[in-house]
Write a protein that holds these residues in place. Structure first.
Motif, PDB file in Angstrom:
ATOM      1  N   VAL A  80      19.043 -11.622   2.956  1.00  0.00           N
ATOM      2  CA  VAL A  80      18.419 -10.717   2.000  1.00  0.00           C
ATOM      3  C   VAL A  80      18.059  -9.421   2.716  1.00  0.00           C
ATOM      4  O   VAL A  80      17.635  -9.420   3.864  1.00  0.00           O
ATOM      5  CB  VAL A  80      17.157 -11.356   1.373  1.00  0.00           C
ATOM      6  CG1 VAL A  80      16.505 -10.402   0.388  1.00  0.00           C
ATOM      7  CG2 VAL A  80      17.514 -12.673   0.694  1.00  0.00           C
ATOM      8  N   THR A  81      18.222  -8.293   2.027  1.00  0.00           N
ATOM      9  CA  THR A  81      17.776  -7.009   2.541  1.00  0.00           C
ATOM     10  C   THR A  81      16.447  -6.660   1.885  1.00  0.00           C
ATOM     11  O   THR A  81      16.360  -6.567   0.657  1.00  0.00           O
ATOM     12  CB  THR A  81      18.805  -5.909   2.257  1.00  0.00           C
ATOM     13  OG1 THR A  81      20.022  -6.215   2.944  1.00  0.00           O
ATOM     14  CG2 THR A  81      18.301  -4.557   2.716  1.00  0.00           C
ATOM     15  N   TYR A  82      15.433  -6.476   2.707  1.00  0.00           N
ATOM     16  CA  TYR A  82      14.099  -6.149   2.215  1.00  0.00           C
ATOM     17  C   TYR A  82      13.862  -4.651   2.399  1.00  0.00           C
ATOM     18  O   TYR A  82      13.948  -4.130   3.509  1.00  0.00           O
ATOM     19  CB  TYR A  82      13.037  -6.956   2.959  1.00  0.00           C
ATOM     20  CG  TYR A  82      13.111  -8.434   2.646  1.00  0.00           C
ATOM     21  CD1 TYR A  82      12.359  -8.988   1.614  1.00  0.00           C
ATOM     22  CD2 TYR A  82      13.986  -9.259   3.344  1.00  0.00           C
ATOM     23  CE1 TYR A  82      12.455 -10.336   1.306  1.00  0.00           C
ATOM     24  CE2 TYR A  82      14.094 -10.608   3.041  1.00  0.00           C
ATOM     25  CZ  TYR A  82      13.323 -11.147   2.016  1.00  0.00           C
ATOM     26  OH  TYR A  82      13.421 -12.481   1.697  1.00  0.00           O
ATOM     27  N   GLU A  83      13.597  -3.965   1.289  1.00  0.00           N
ATOM     28  CA  GLU A  83      13.419  -2.518   1.306  1.00  0.00           C
ATOM     29  C   GLU A  83      11.925  -2.205   1.298  1.00  0.00           C
ATOM     30  O   GLU A  83      11.236  -2.454   0.309  1.00  0.00           O
ATOM     31  CB  GLU A  83      14.110  -1.888   0.103  1.00  0.00           C
ATOM     32  CG  GLU A  83      15.614  -2.153   0.058  1.00  0.00           C
ATOM     33  CD  GLU A  83      16.240  -1.639  -1.226  1.00  0.00           C
ATOM     34  OE1 GLU A  83      15.516  -1.512  -2.235  1.00  0.00           O
ATOM     35  OE2 GLU A  83      17.443  -1.359  -1.218  1.00  0.00           O
ATOM     36  N   LEU A  84      11.436  -1.657   2.401  1.00  0.00           N
ATOM     37  CA  LEU A  84      10.013  -1.358   2.513  1.00  0.00           C
ATOM     38  C   LEU A  84       9.719  -0.013   1.863  1.00  0.00           C
ATOM     39  O   LEU A  84      10.095   1.039   2.376  1.00  0.00           O
ATOM     40  CB  LEU A  84       9.585  -1.333   3.978  1.00  0.00           C
ATOM     41  CG  LEU A  84       9.907  -2.555   4.839  1.00  0.00           C
ATOM     42  CD1 LEU A  84       9.233  -2.421   6.200  1.00  0.00           C
ATOM     43  CD2 LEU A  84       9.474  -3.837   4.151  1.00  0.00           C
ATOM     44  N   ASN A  85       9.047  -0.059   0.709  1.00  0.00           N
ATOM     45  CA  ASN A  85       8.653   1.184   0.049  1.00  0.00           C
ATOM     46  C   ASN A  85       7.517   1.873   0.781  1.00  0.00           C
ATOM     47  O   ASN A  85       7.294   3.065   0.631  1.00  0.00           O
ATOM     48  CB  ASN A  85       8.238   0.903  -1.395  1.00  0.00           C
ATOM     49  CG  ASN A  85       9.438   0.621  -2.272  1.00  0.00           C
ATOM     50  OD1 ASN A  85      10.439   1.317  -2.200  1.00  0.00           O
ATOM     51  ND2 ASN A  85       9.350  -0.408  -3.086  1.00  0.00           N
ATOM     52  N   ALA A  86       6.772   1.112   1.536  1.00  0.00           N
ATOM     53  CA  ALA A  86       5.664   1.639   2.340  1.00  0.00           C
ATOM     54  C   ALA A  86       5.458   0.669   3.490  1.00  0.00           C
ATOM     55  O   ALA A  86       6.187  -0.306   3.645  1.00  0.00           O
ATOM     56  CB  ALA A  86       4.405   1.798   1.496  1.00  0.00           C
ATOM     57  N   SER A  87       4.433   0.923   4.270  1.00  0.00           N
ATOM     58  CA  SER A  87       4.182   0.090   5.434  1.00  0.00           C
ATOM     59  C   SER A  87       3.777  -1.320   5.041  1.00  0.00           C
ATOM     60  O   SER A  87       3.185  -1.537   3.981  1.00  0.00           O
ATOM     61  CB  SER A  87       3.080   0.729   6.283  1.00  0.00           C
ATOM     62  OG  SER A  87       3.493   2.005   6.712  1.00  0.00           O
ATOM     63  N   VAL A  88       4.099  -2.270   5.917  1.00  0.00           N
ATOM     64  CA  VAL A  88       3.699  -3.666   5.748  1.00  0.00           C
ATOM     65  C   VAL A  88       2.785  -4.019   6.909  1.00  0.00           C
ATOM     66  O   VAL A  88       3.158  -3.848   8.074  1.00  0.00           O
ATOM     67  CB  VAL A  88       4.910  -4.605   5.700  1.00  0.00           C
ATOM     68  CG1 VAL A  88       4.458  -6.069   5.680  1.00  0.00           C
ATOM     69  CG2 VAL A  88       5.772  -4.304   4.482  1.00  0.00           C
ATOM     70  N   ILE A  89       1.597  -4.499   6.592  1.00  0.00           N
ATOM     71  CA  ILE A  89       0.615  -4.852   7.610  1.00  0.00           C
ATOM     72  C   ILE A  89       0.346  -6.344   7.535  1.00  0.00           C
ATOM     73  O   ILE A  89      -0.051  -6.860   6.480  1.00  0.00           O
ATOM     74  CB  ILE A  89      -0.693  -4.069   7.399  1.00  0.00           C
ATOM     75  CG1 ILE A  89      -0.407  -2.565   7.512  1.00  0.00           C
ATOM     76  CG2 ILE A  89      -1.749  -4.493   8.417  1.00  0.00           C
ATOM     77  CD1 ILE A  89      -1.579  -1.690   7.158  1.00  0.00           C
ATOM     78  N   VAL A  90       0.589  -7.046   8.631  1.00  0.00           N
ATOM     79  CA  VAL A  90       0.298  -8.477   8.702  1.00  0.00           C
ATOM     80  C   VAL A  90      -1.142  -8.604   9.182  1.00  0.00           C
ATOM     81  O   VAL A  90      -1.442  -8.384  10.353  1.00  0.00           O
ATOM     82  CB  VAL A  90       1.268  -9.206   9.639  1.00  0.00           C
ATOM     83  CG1 VAL A  90       1.001 -10.710   9.623  1.00  0.00           C
ATOM     84  CG2 VAL A  90       2.722  -8.926   9.227  1.00  0.00           C
ATOM     85  N   ALA A  91      -2.028  -8.933   8.266  1.00  0.00           N
ATOM     86  CA  ALA A  91      -3.458  -8.919   8.547  1.00  0.00           C
ATOM     87  C   ALA A  91      -3.910 -10.251   9.139  1.00  0.00           C
ATOM     88  O   ALA A  91      -3.119 -11.185   9.314  1.00  0.00           O
ATOM     89  CB  ALA A  91      -4.228  -8.614   7.264  1.00  0.00           C
ATOM     90  N   ALA A  92      -5.194 -10.334   9.450  1.00  0.00           N
ATOM     91  CA  ALA A  92      -5.779 -11.545  10.016  1.00  0.00           C
ATOM     92  C   ALA A  92      -5.463 -12.743   9.128  1.00  0.00           C
ATOM     93  O   ALA A  92      -5.656 -12.701   7.912  1.00  0.00           O
ATOM     94  CB  ALA A  92      -7.287 -11.384  10.153  1.00  0.00           C
ATOM     95  N   GLY A  93      -4.968 -13.807   9.740  1.00  0.00           N
ATOM     96  CA  GLY A  93      -4.608 -15.009   8.999  1.00  0.00           C
ATOM     97  C   GLY A  93      -3.221 -14.986   8.413  1.00  0.00           C
ATOM     98  O   GLY A  93      -2.742 -16.000   7.892  1.00  0.00           O
ATOM     99  N   GLY A  94      -2.534 -13.843   8.480  1.00  0.00           N
ATOM    100  CA  GLY A  94      -1.202 -13.744   7.909  1.00  0.00           C
ATOM    101  C   GLY A  94      -0.115 -14.037   8.930  1.00  0.00           C
ATOM    102  O   GLY A  94      -0.276 -13.778  10.120  1.00  0.00           O
ATOM    103  N   THR A  95       0.989 -14.589   8.458  1.00  0.00           N
ATOM    104  CA  THR A  95       2.168 -14.815   9.291  1.00  0.00           C
ATOM    105  C   THR A  95       3.380 -14.347   8.516  1.00  0.00           C
ATOM    106  O   THR A  95       3.621 -14.792   7.395  1.00  0.00           O
ATOM    107  CB  THR A  95       2.338 -16.298   9.658  1.00  0.00           C
ATOM    108  OG1 THR A  95       1.214 -16.728  10.427  1.00  0.00           O
ATOM    109  CG2 THR A  95       3.609 -16.506  10.469  1.00  0.00           C
ATOM    110  N   LEU A  96       4.121 -13.430   9.098  1.00  0.00           N
ATOM    111  CA  LEU A  96       5.356 -12.969   8.491  1.00  0.00           C
ATOM    112  C   LEU A  96       6.515 -13.644   9.202  1.00  0.00           C
ATOM    113  O   LEU A  96       6.732 -13.439  10.395  1.00  0.00           O
ATOM    114  CB  LEU A  96       5.477 -11.449   8.602  1.00  0.00           C
ATOM    115  CG  LEU A  96       6.778 -10.855   8.041  1.00  0.00           C
ATOM    116  CD1 LEU A  96       6.921 -11.155   6.552  1.00  0.00           C
ATOM    117  CD2 LEU A  96       6.834  -9.351   8.294  1.00  0.00           C
TER     118      LEU A  96
END
Length: 932
Positions: A80-96
């Motif tokens: 899959v191609t993911y198109e970032l319209n803006a920034s992505v922030i992996v915050a506390a507790g998050g896992t990408l």
């Protein structure tokens, strides 16, 4: 069957780097044979078939200009191609989790940021690497932001606020960065996740590892054509293996601020036309002048190849060193191959050469320098170890103890590598029998991380005839060909209201910027590709939405930038707050808010800059009393908010605090409204007058003096119809269609304009103002009233204690209308507490009366002023408002002809709207009206 390395590379270059990055299985078999296996890394997969429906799928992530926050576990799937319209922030507790074969494309300015308590698991494979790139059809350095990973490893600058190490329990180590984007701590064993078989290309900042700990896996990572440094390591103890850094505009690899990790098999190939340098090692902390702090940068590097040519056309040509050790760094560097640099080695700064912070000076040995223009840099160096300035670098590399070798013979240099300078298909394997094979190598340390069998100079073992002798970077990486020549974009920055905007800064998301000229014209050279332009340094109250442009190679694109400016069309000033309404019918208020009079739903006080009133109502007129505000909607209904003292809000009750607009009772349609001290009045479209609120002096006009009137009530006008109404502190005046003035209410100082014998006697019904003047407009103050005649003369009556009638007299009263001195042709007049201001037909503002607070606006704090005095600043003013407050709290505001607002006078409650609590200002200050 692939029969040669050349054939294999040719196949690789024909592979489409797309959603799946499919690579022939025999290439994968060759790759897996050449890569040493580790316990924490699975062997190379045989490749899996991705369904075509999945392979071509594109998923938009986020909303433009609004960051996406990952707070839990989120998976981006293979193919899959993911198109970032803006920034992505992996915050506390998050896992990408980014699966092998996924592709991520960021818009200009978008970036991927993993915070300290977040994790990234980007675990690709040789057949299906993970690609992070930009969405521009034509790629260029900086067409998106890049990848930043933060951790809790130790750094050498910041503030001691870190959380406890989860292993040792140590606390209060240094942290740096802004709130929400901090990094650093006590935990060098921290893990920020996995980055393996990861390709990051065309980013502004490449990959940044900030305080990353040793358990973070970084293996088989390419950074291609970064606008800044390719891979930046700031502190921490993260380890690096199989790193391929190609054609960065900055350094290929840079470290600073206490990095103490390990690295092996690092290959750097720079572009001769843009090369700034290969490796920069530093101990700098918060700045490049602060690098004597601990922990000291002291990484261990084995098996490094630096291809760092520099063309004379390169703007960095004179300073582009392949390896630069500076700013106090330490470290152990072994088995290095430096190929065709302009400058091979640059040593800087005295602290780099002495022990400190439990770190010894850098140790550099087993280095092969081939084809350098100069071995050492030409700048002044400190004496270092046993080497004496000015040729420290040369002495270092010729010291037999360092087992290094410099070759200059062109034939020997040409025989060293297969295709070292090729940015499309580099072959960094030393040729059999070359100097790289004969250079005495250092044995990498045992212990599990380093491969102790890598007994060769450079990141690649020597070439052999074996089918499995394929460079570890082949197949999953991409070339770094020269980019197409750039172009430019030009246009005009302008507002439909204010015209051309000079001195505006036009900036591309990747960093390039220019300033518009006097006519608003700008020209910005840009790389070919898709860009987002933003505009700043615009006048107060103006803004421009980002625009997208596509730049063709060698061509100029035209793109005008439309600036939207807030135009304030109406203005009113209360005792300690002020409000205005705009051309698009928004309402903005500022100043004291203890009784909710700014209408933002709170009683937070004060608001030193304008805020939007709640409710989403469109008001055509805004008026303010002492502590309440009312607005007239486009459909003719009145809403009020603030303190409902004496029923001034007209809602049928008394004493309430209304923090947002509330409908006045009776659903009467009005065409005009006015607010006095504690009462409010309005005119219907038919000219009928209604008032409500305090009536202690008959200001409601119903014929009765006494109790407050809690809902709109018809004035006992005897059949009169009015075109203009003005509510003062305790009296009200109105104007008929033929210009006749009538007043009612308190008359303690002659403010009704009545016979002197009636001064001190209130009138509860409209009373004709004597004098025979034909008025165009009226305004009522605290204890005086003013008007503008049809001929443009200013006329006032009532108290002249502070000279507020402007007739040259201070003291006493004028029971009837008297002309303002100076012969001004007046367009509008505003009567306040004891201060009066007017705007002439030439849009020049004048004030007179009380100036203790600076409300005269003429640069003085004069207590009295009996004739008009020009307001300072040379402003072109369209309309004025003055509050009803006493002399020390007087405020005046004006709308400039371009829609700006300026205020002067008392400001301790933020009522000047300039963001300050300045007690008083005697010249106009710009109100910080927000852009639309």
């Amino acid at each position: 069957m692939i029969t040669s390395y050349e054939h294999l590379l040719a196949v690789v270059t024909r592979v489409t780097i797309g959603a799946s990055l499919a690579i022939a299985l025999d290439v994968a078999d060759a790759r897996s044979a050449a890569i040493p296996h580790r316990a924490d890394r699975p062997s190379a997969p045989t490749g899996r078939k991705i369904p075509e429906a999945t392979r071509s799928r594109r998923v938009a992530v986020g909303i433009p200009d609004r960051p996406t926050i990952v707070r839990t576990r989120e998976v981006w799937h293979a193919g899959v191609t993911y198109e970032l319209n803006a920034s992505v922030i992996v915050a506390a507790g998050g896992t990408l989790v980014i699966e092998a074969g996924a592709r991520v494309e960021g818009r200009p300015g978008a970036f991927l940021d993993v915070t300290c308590d977040g994790r990234i698991v980007a675990d690709g494979t040789p057949n299906e690497p993970i690609v992070l790139t930009c969405s521009s059809a034509v790629k260029y350095e900086g067409c998106w932001g890049g990848l930043t990973v933060r951790g809790f490893g130790r750094i050498n600058y910041g503030v001691p606020t870190s959380p406890a190490d989860r292993g040792s329990g140590a606390i209060n180590c240094l942290q740096a960065g802004n709130a929400g984007a901090q990094f650093g701590g006590c935990d060098d064993a921290d893990s920020s996740g996995v980055m393996r078989y990861l390709l990051v290309e065309y980013a502004s900042s490449g990959v940044q590892l900030l305080g990353a700990g040793q358990k973070t896996v970084v293996d088989f990572v390419q950074v291609n054509r970064s606008r800044g440094d390719g891979l930046t390591v700031v502190g921490g103890a993260v380890d690096l293996r199989h790193i391929f850094l190609t054609a960065s505009l900055g350094y290929g690899l840079s470290w600073r601020s206490g990095w103490r990790g390990r690295a092996q098999f690092v290959a750097i190939v720079q572009d001769a036309l843009q090369n700034r340098g290969g490796i920069l090692g530093s101990n700098a902390g918060a700045s490049s002048t602060s690098f004597g702090t601990a922990p000291r940068s002291a990484p261990e590097l084995y098996n490094v190849t630096i291809v760092a040519p520099s063309d004379p056309a390169n703007p960095n040509h004179g300073n582009a060193a392949a390896l630069r050790l500076a700013e106090g760094t330490s470290g152990t560097i072994r088995n290095v191959l430096i190929y065709r640099p302009h400058v091979a080695f640059d040593l800087d700064d005295e602290l780099t050469c002495i022990p400190f912070g439990q770190g010894e000076p850098a140790s550099l040995a087993n280095v092969l320098v081939a084809g350098a223009t100069t071995v050492g840099s030409g700048d002044a160096d400190p004496s270092c170890l046993n080497y004496v300035t000015p040729s420290v670098e040369d002495q270092w590399l010729t010291d037999p103890a360092n087992q290094s070798l410099t070759i200059t013979n062109p034939a020997d240099v040409a025989a060293l590598l297969g295709a070292g300078l090729d940015l499309v298909l580099p072959d960094l394997r030393p040729k059999s029998g070359s100097s790289a094979v004969t250079l005495p190598p250092a044995t990498p340390p045992s212990g599990g991380f380093f491969d102790p069998l890598a007994l060769f100079a450079g990141a690649m073992p020597p070439a052999t005839a074996s089918r499995g002798n394929v460079p570890w970077y082949s197949g999953w990486t991409v070339p770094a060909p020269a980019l197409p020549p750039g172009g430019s974009v030009s246009g005009v920055v302008a507002s439909s209201v204010r015209g051309a905007m000079p001195n505006a800064i036009v900036q591309a998301a990747y960093g390039a910027s220019t300033t518009s000229g006097a006519s608003g014209l700008y020209t910005l050279p840009l790389p070919a590709g898709t860009h987002t332009l933003s505009t700043s340094a615009l006048p107060q109250g103006c803004g421009a939405a980002p625009i997208g442009v596509t730049i063709a190679s060698g061509a100029q694109t035209s793109a005008n930038i439309a600036v939207n400016c807030t135009v304030v069309t109406g203005l009113s000033v209360g005792a300690t707050h002020a409000c205005g309404n705009t051309q698009d019918f928004r309402t903005l208020c500022w100043g004291a808010n203890d009784n909710g009079m700014v209408g933002d739903g709170t009683t937070v006080t004060p608001r030193v800059e304008p805020v939007l009133t709640l409710g989403g109502l469109s008001f055509s007129q805004i008026v303010t009393g002492y502590s309440h505000t009312c607005g007239l909607t486009l459909s003719g209904y009145v809403f009020c908010w603030g303190l409902n003292a004496f029923g001034a809000a007209g809602i049928g009750s008394i004493g309430d605090v209304l923090t947002s607009p509330t409908a006045v009772s009776g659903a009467i349609g009005f065409g005009q409204i006015s607010a006095g001290g504690y009462h409010t009045c309005g005119l219907t479209p038919a000219g009928e007058a209604y008032c409500w609120g305090m009536n202690f002096e008959g200001q409601i006009g119903t014929g009765v003096i006494g109790s407050s009137v809690l809902v709109p009530t018809r004035v006992s006008d005897g059949g009169l119809r009015f075109t203009n109404i003005a509510a003062g502190e305790s009296h009200t005046c109105a104007l008929t269609s033929v210009g006749a003035a009538y007043c009612w209410g308190g008359n303690g100082r002659g403010e009704l304009g009545a016979d002197p014998a009636l001064v001190g006697f209130a009138k509860a019904t409209p009373f004709a103002v004597p004098g025979g003047f034909t008025f165009a407009s009226l305004d009522a103050g605290e204890v005086h009233t003013c008007g503008v005649t049809a001929a443009g003369a200013g006329v006032c009556w009532g108290s002249r204690e502070f000279g507020q009638l402007g007739d040259g007299v201070i003291g006493g009263i004028a029971a009837g209308p008297t002309l303002v001195s100076g012969g001004l042709i007046v367009a509008q007049i505003a009567a306040g507490g004891s201060t009066t201001c007017a705007v002439t037909a030439a849009s020049v503002a004048y004030c007179w009366g009380a100036g203790e607070s600076g409300a005269l606006g003429n640069g003085t704090f004069a207590l009295t002023q009996s004739v008009p005095s020009a307001v300072s600043g040379g402003l072109s003013i369209a309309r004025l408002a003055v509050n009803l407050s006493a002399t020390g709290a007087a405020v005046a505001c004006g709308i400039a002809t371009v829609g700006d607002v300026f205020c002067w006078g008392a400001g301790e409650q933020g009522q000047l709207g300039d963001g300050s609590f300045t007690p008083r200002r005697n010249t106009p200050t710009l109100v910080k009206i927000p852009a639309p």
